[in-house]
Design a protein around this motif. Structure first.
Motif, PDB file in Angstrom:
ATOM      1  N   ALA A  76      -5.801   9.456  -6.248  1.00  0.00           N
ATOM      2  CA  ALA A  76      -5.925   8.699  -5.068  1.00  0.00           C
ATOM      3  C   ALA A  76      -5.081   9.279  -3.792  1.00  0.00           C
ATOM      4  O   ALA A  76      -3.884   9.754  -4.175  1.00  0.00           O
ATOM      5  CB  ALA A  76      -5.457   7.477  -5.371  1.00  0.00           C
ATOM      6  N   ALA A  77      -5.328   8.786  -2.762  1.00  0.00           N
ATOM      7  CA  ALA A  77      -4.609   9.058  -1.747  1.00  0.00           C
ATOM      8  C   ALA A  77      -3.488   7.903  -1.263  1.00  0.00           C
ATOM      9  O   ALA A  77      -2.416   7.806  -0.647  1.00  0.00           O
ATOM     10  CB  ALA A  77      -5.359   9.247  -0.508  1.00  0.00           C
ATOM     11  N   MET A  78      -4.150   6.746  -2.019  1.00  0.00           N
ATOM     12  CA  MET A  78      -3.253   5.451  -1.616  1.00  0.00           C
ATOM     13  C   MET A  78      -3.227   4.563  -2.857  1.00  0.00           C
ATOM     14  O   MET A  78      -4.348   4.728  -3.442  1.00  0.00           O
ATOM     15  CB  MET A  78      -3.816   4.790  -0.388  1.00  0.00           C
ATOM     16  N   ILE A 104      -8.287   5.179  -3.260  1.00  0.00           N
ATOM     17  CA  ILE A 104      -7.645   4.195  -3.466  1.00  0.00           C
ATOM     18  C   ILE A 104      -7.338   3.660  -4.895  1.00  0.00           C
ATOM     19  O   ILE A 104      -8.737   3.397  -5.507  1.00  0.00           O
ATOM     20  CB  ILE A 104      -8.006   2.884  -2.585  1.00  0.00           C
ATOM     21  N   ALA A 105      -6.323   3.724  -5.428  1.00  0.00           N
ATOM     22  CA  ALA A 105      -6.319   3.270  -6.881  1.00  0.00           C
ATOM     23  C   ALA A 105      -5.458   2.205  -7.132  1.00  0.00           C
ATOM     24  O   ALA A 105      -4.652   1.710  -6.076  1.00  0.00           O
ATOM     25  CB  ALA A 105      -5.358   4.542  -7.737  1.00  0.00           C
ATOM     26  N   MET A 106      -5.773   1.462  -8.027  1.00  0.00           N
ATOM     27  CA  MET A 106      -5.217   0.337  -8.423  1.00  0.00           C
ATOM     28  C   MET A 106      -3.895   0.695  -9.081  1.00  0.00           C
ATOM     29  O   MET A 106      -3.767   0.902 -10.281  1.00  0.00           O
ATOM     30  CB  MET A 106      -5.969  -0.401  -9.283  1.00  0.00           C
ATOM     31  N   GLY A 107      -3.011  -0.148  -8.471  1.00  0.00           N
ATOM     32  CA  GLY A 107      -1.559  -0.042  -9.239  1.00  0.00           C
ATOM     33  C   GLY A 107      -1.295  -0.902 -10.401  1.00  0.00           C
ATOM     34  O   GLY A 107      -0.625  -0.306 -11.301  1.00  0.00           O
ATOM     35  N   ALA A 142       0.818  -1.372  -0.110  1.00  0.00           N
ATOM     36  CA  ALA A 142       0.017  -0.020   0.100  1.00  0.00           C
ATOM     37  C   ALA A 142       0.982   1.348  -0.046  1.00  0.00           C
ATOM     38  O   ALA A 142       1.516   1.509   0.742  1.00  0.00           O
ATOM     39  CB  ALA A 142      -1.014  -0.101   1.175  1.00  0.00           C
ATOM     40  N   ILE A 143       0.911   1.894  -0.942  1.00  0.00           N
ATOM     41  CA  ILE A 143       1.648   3.228  -1.201  1.00  0.00           C
ATOM     42  C   ILE A 143       0.706   4.500  -0.791  1.00  0.00           C
ATOM     43  O   ILE A 143      -0.034   4.696  -1.567  1.00  0.00           O
ATOM     44  CB  ILE A 143       2.398   3.161  -2.622  1.00  0.00           C
TER      45      ILE A 143
END
Ligand code: ATP
Length: 868
Positions: free
Chosen positions: A640-642, A626-629, A306-307
């Motif tokens: 996204a924040a993460m 939250i975005a998908m990497g 989780a970045i």
């Protein structure tokens, strides 16, 4: 490159020396050496020296320096040296912390830095955007941020938003043709795409003509200010608290100063003491400890996929009460395999397709032509739904690349999750066929005929009912269904959305995407942590419900809703219903925003996942986007924040657990710092009011507050995470970190430490006189605060937590203890630190009294705190 838009694509390729295979590695290397990296220059980065100097900007430090200078002039050189030494050591510690925090944030930024797809050495590869060089062929598709300027060389209906350059918020349609005119403004250079633009629709290939500071964006930006990390709400409220506390402390200092003057102490000594008391009482390390703990926490989270892109997210994570998650790829594996096909009233298992059945083969062929994925033994590139279709082609020995060459694609309307359809126009023999694939509920209304082995006939109500029934059967067992239809058109047609009608239905293909193994467990963990998991998907309601049921998100079918049903509800009605809905199917990006708002209106902190270009507004609206990497677009990541590097729902739950733990750890550090400071203040106030001699020399208080206190505070911030935090309800985001109960605990603990310190002082006074008494008070205060660190490790007793599980705290304790003993026992230091030699008996008293607060607090915890 000047006036590129006037040149033909061939000329540009020649000027830039780009062959049919793109650039070679050697070429890339050469160009990089010549033009550098594709990045905008940053300004405002601080040097280590600047960071170090900034440590002296603190008001307290300035007062201290002033005090040291005054005492030097008055002949008290020793104490001035000590004060300076302590300040410098403290500044070094502050600088190291700052740099460490910055490094970890920078490495996070590097992890989530944008990527570009380029054509080099004859193949398509993905590279970090900063490695793009002039002459690279860049592939662009919806959701990409463009990383360099370039000229379009292939265009598939691309549209871009150039607002960062032109201020125009509407998307513009780009074209391939060469422009004749000169001095064309940026907005009219239709055959060029510029760095900083966002691809909103379609796709294109372009040849890079300018990078970095030479791009149009680089010219406008000239110097890009380093985006300063905003303070998190916690830091802001602690800063605020610190200021208020400083006022109170100032009042106390003035009181103590006046009392000392009244008792006839020398003015300068009274002043020095008041200054030292202020330093001892004000927890100036608070804000920087929060920063370092947050920064180190994000590093740990990045190792768990989780970045964190915005530091604030770490805090909000601990308060999340709703997680809205995509289905495909997040809760499921995103590994699609075709299970069945359906043609001519017959469901056929994918392993039992008939080689000689022309209609079955036609359906499979349509799947290959109307998709962009590539799949071979080594790699699968593209949408997993399409990869599944390509793999199905193997049964008929159909290879996607040769098939696509044979039936070339004339043009296309790309897939779009709002429309849920995709169409391509392919040349088949001397005819052109428009093939459309997509969700059955959208496609079925567009079919007017149906194909069977006998030929094409009218599409009847009976056909419709049969097909819908099959679709339902597939969906009920969690299969994703794609429908296929086509029509013949003139080969010169440029197909548009208008053409997606009057189609001939051919068949259905169903595919399976099993849930991730860890999803069910993560959902369970969510529920027991008081967090509501909600599935929001573009897929069919029945498919989504089947998967949701399997992993425990949905208990009853009535908890599922479709996008169109949601459209019919007013915001008020949605707010009423929102808590009862666990699955939203066939949603549009607008639906997502409304769902987030409805939950937020009910007072919840909402985390929301997204991957598409249209998801950005919903990601921004949510408390934690939250975005998908892996599958996410650059636009979604940017909003996204993460970012999840493994696209996995379980990672979100882990991140929430980390968020909660980090918050607890910060709270424990604060508890440690404030209770210790409270002890110092109470002791001094008591001595002043009881007309006792001053218990501490200024250097004593500086020693404790600036040296032996910081390390345990950081160590407490690094306390190993506890699984038990996930058994509690989410924290109310509006409740202050310094709650009443925490305040009371801090006061009581501070009081106990102060009592022990004053007992030591009294004993010293009684038997050995002022100087020894002061040394004993100092040693007891210092040591009991060090030991008290272990009390602050968590709610429960350290014997339950595990006495040796925080090695950093032991290290900090050991170092503090060593420093104290050096000061107490090394004779030459006695003068500087104003300590007197102690007897073994004195030391026994100090050690005994220092351990007392620990024993009392631990007994209380063992009796009254129940384990979770
Ligand atoms: P999630 O939001 O959970 O990731 P999803 O991936 O199922 O959901 P979309 O990708 O928006 O959502 O797909 C919605 C629907 O569009 C699918 O149910 C399917 O019928 C159809 N679809 C999906 N991919 C394609 C594609 N490549 N071509 C045509 N239709 C597609």
């Amino acid at each position: 490159m000047k006036e590129v838009y006037k040149k033909s694509v061939e000329d540009i390729k020649e000027i830039l020396g780009v062959g049919s295979d793109g650039l070679s590695d050697a070429e890339v290397q050469k160009r990089r050496e010549e033009y550098g990296y594709n990045e905008l220059r940053e300004s405002g980065k601080k040097t280590v020296l600047q960071v170090f100097m900034e440590q002296f900007k603190d008001l307290l430090v300035i007062i201290l320096v002033g005090a040291a200078v005054i005492s030097m002039f008055l002949g008290n050189v020793e104490s001035a040296i000590v004060i300076f030494a302590v300040i410098i050591l403290n500044a070094i510690l502050g600088t190291v912390q700052h740099i460490k925090a910055e490094q970890s944030l920078n490495s996070l930024k590097a992890l989530s830095s944008p990527v570009a797809r380029v054509f080099r050495n004859g193949s398509k590869i993905e590279i970090p955007s900063r490695e793009v060089v002039v002459g690279d062929i860049l592939f662009l598709e919806a959701g990409d941020y463009v990383s360099a300027d370039g000229r379009i060389i292939e265009n598939y209906s691309i549209q871009v938003n150039e607002s960062s350059l032109t201020g125009e918020s509407e998307s513009v349609v780009k074209e391939l043709y060469t422009i004749e005119a000169s001095n064309v403004p940026i907005g009219d250079r239709k055959n060029m795409i510029f760095a900083g633009s966002l691809v909103t629709y379609g796709r294109a290939e372009m040849i890079v003509t300018d990078i970095g500071m030479s791009t149009e964006l680089g010219k406008v930006a000239t110097l890009l200010e380093t985006t300063k990390e905003k303070k998190t709400p916690l830091q802001v409220s602690l800063d605020d608290f610190g200021k208020k506390l400083a006022m109170v402390i100032l009042a106390i200092c003035i009181l103590v100063f006046s009392l000392n003057i009244y008792r006839g102490y020398v003015l300068i000594d009274s002043f020095m003491f008041a200054v030292a008391l202020a330093v001892a009482a004000i927890p100036e390390a608070l804000s920087s400890i929060v920063t370092i703990v947050l920064a180190l926490g994000t590093q740990k989270m990045s190792k768990q996929n989780a970045i964190i892109r915005k530091l604030q997210a770490v805090e909000s994570l601990g308060s999340v009460s709703v997680i809205c998650s995509d289905k495909t790829g997040t809760l499921t594996q995103n590994k699609m395999t075709v299970k069945n096909i359906y043609v001519e009233d017959e469901i056929i298992d994918s392993n039992k397709l008939e080689i000689n059945n022309k209609l079955q083969e036609k359906l499979v062929l349509m799947g290959l032509l109307c998709s962009d994925a590539i799949s071979d033994e080594e790699k699968e590139i593209g949408d997993p739904t399409e990869v599944a279709l390509i793999n199905l082609g193997r049964i008929y020995e159909l290879k996607e690349l040769s098939i696509r060459e044979k039936y070339s694609r004339l043009n296309e309307i790309p897939f779009d999750s709002d429309r849920k359809l995709m169409s391509t126009l392919n040349k088949i023999g001397d005819k052109a066929s428009m093939i459309t694939k997509g969700a059955l509920d959208v496609l079925i209304d567009r079919c007017t005929s149906i194909e069977s082995t006998e030929g094409i006939r009218e599409f009847t109500q009976e056909d419709r009912e049969k097909i819908e029934k099959v679709n339902e059967e597939f969906s009920k067992v969690g299969l994703r269904v794609l429908a296929f239809a086509y029509k013949e058109v003139d080969e010169n047609t440029v197909i548009t959305l208008e053409d997606e009608k009057e189609l001939t239905f051919v068949g259905l293909i169903s595919m399976m995407d099993p849930p991730r193994e860890e999803s069910a467990k993560a959902v369970e963990a969510c529920i027991s942590a008081g967090i509501k998991p909600v599935m929001i998907t573009g897929d069919h309601k029945i498919t989504a419900s089947a998967i949701a049921k399997e992993i425990g998100i949905l208990k009853d079918e009535s908890e599922a809703m479709e996008g169109y049903e949601l459209d019919m509800l007013s915001d008020e009605e949605l707010k009423e219903k929102v808590e009862k809905i666990s699955v939203y199917a066939r949603v549009s990006p607008e639906n997502k925003i409304r769902i987030v708002r409805a939950w937020q209106d009910k007072g919840n902190v909402v985390a929301m996942t997204g991957d598409g270009v249209n998801d950005a507004p919903a990601l921004k609206q949510s408390d934690i986007g939250i975005a998908m990497g892996i599958t996410g677009t650059e636009v979604a990541k940017d909003a996204a924040a993460m970012v999840l590097t493994d696209d996995n729902f379980a990672t979100i739950v882990k991140a929430v657990s980390n968020g909660r733990n980090i918050y607890e750890n910060i709270k424990n550090s604060i508890r440690f710092l404030l209770s210790g400071n409270t002890a110092g203040i109470i002791a001094v106030l008591y001595a002043s009011l009881a007309a006792l001699p001053i218990p501490f020399a200024p250097v004593h208080l500086l020693f404790i507050n600036l040296l032996t206190d910081s390390l345990p505070a950081i160590a407490l911030g690094l306390e190993p995470h506890k699984a038990s935090v996930m058994k509690e309800k989410p924290r109310d985001i509006n409740s202050p970190i310094l709650s009443k109960s925490l305040g009371t605990e801090i006061f009581i603990e501070g009081f106990i430490i102060a009592v022990c310190t004053m007992i030591a002082f009294r004993i010293g006074l009684f038997y050995d006189g002022n100087k020894v008494a002061s040394t004993m008070a100092f040693a007891t205060l210092c040591l009991s605060r060090l030991v008290h660190g272990f009390n602050c490790r968590g709610k429960e007793s350290v014997f339950k937590i595990g006495l040796f599980t925080n090695k950093y705290l032991w290290l900090a304790f050991g170092l503090g203890l060593a420093l104290l003993n050096i000061v107490l026992l090394v004779k030459p230091l006695g003068g500087i630190f104003q300590v007197e030699p102690l007897t073994i008996h004195n030391l026994k008293i100090i050690y005994g009294l220092s351990i007392l607060p620990f024993i009392l607090v631990q007994i209380y915890k063992l009796i009254f705190i129940k384990a979770k």
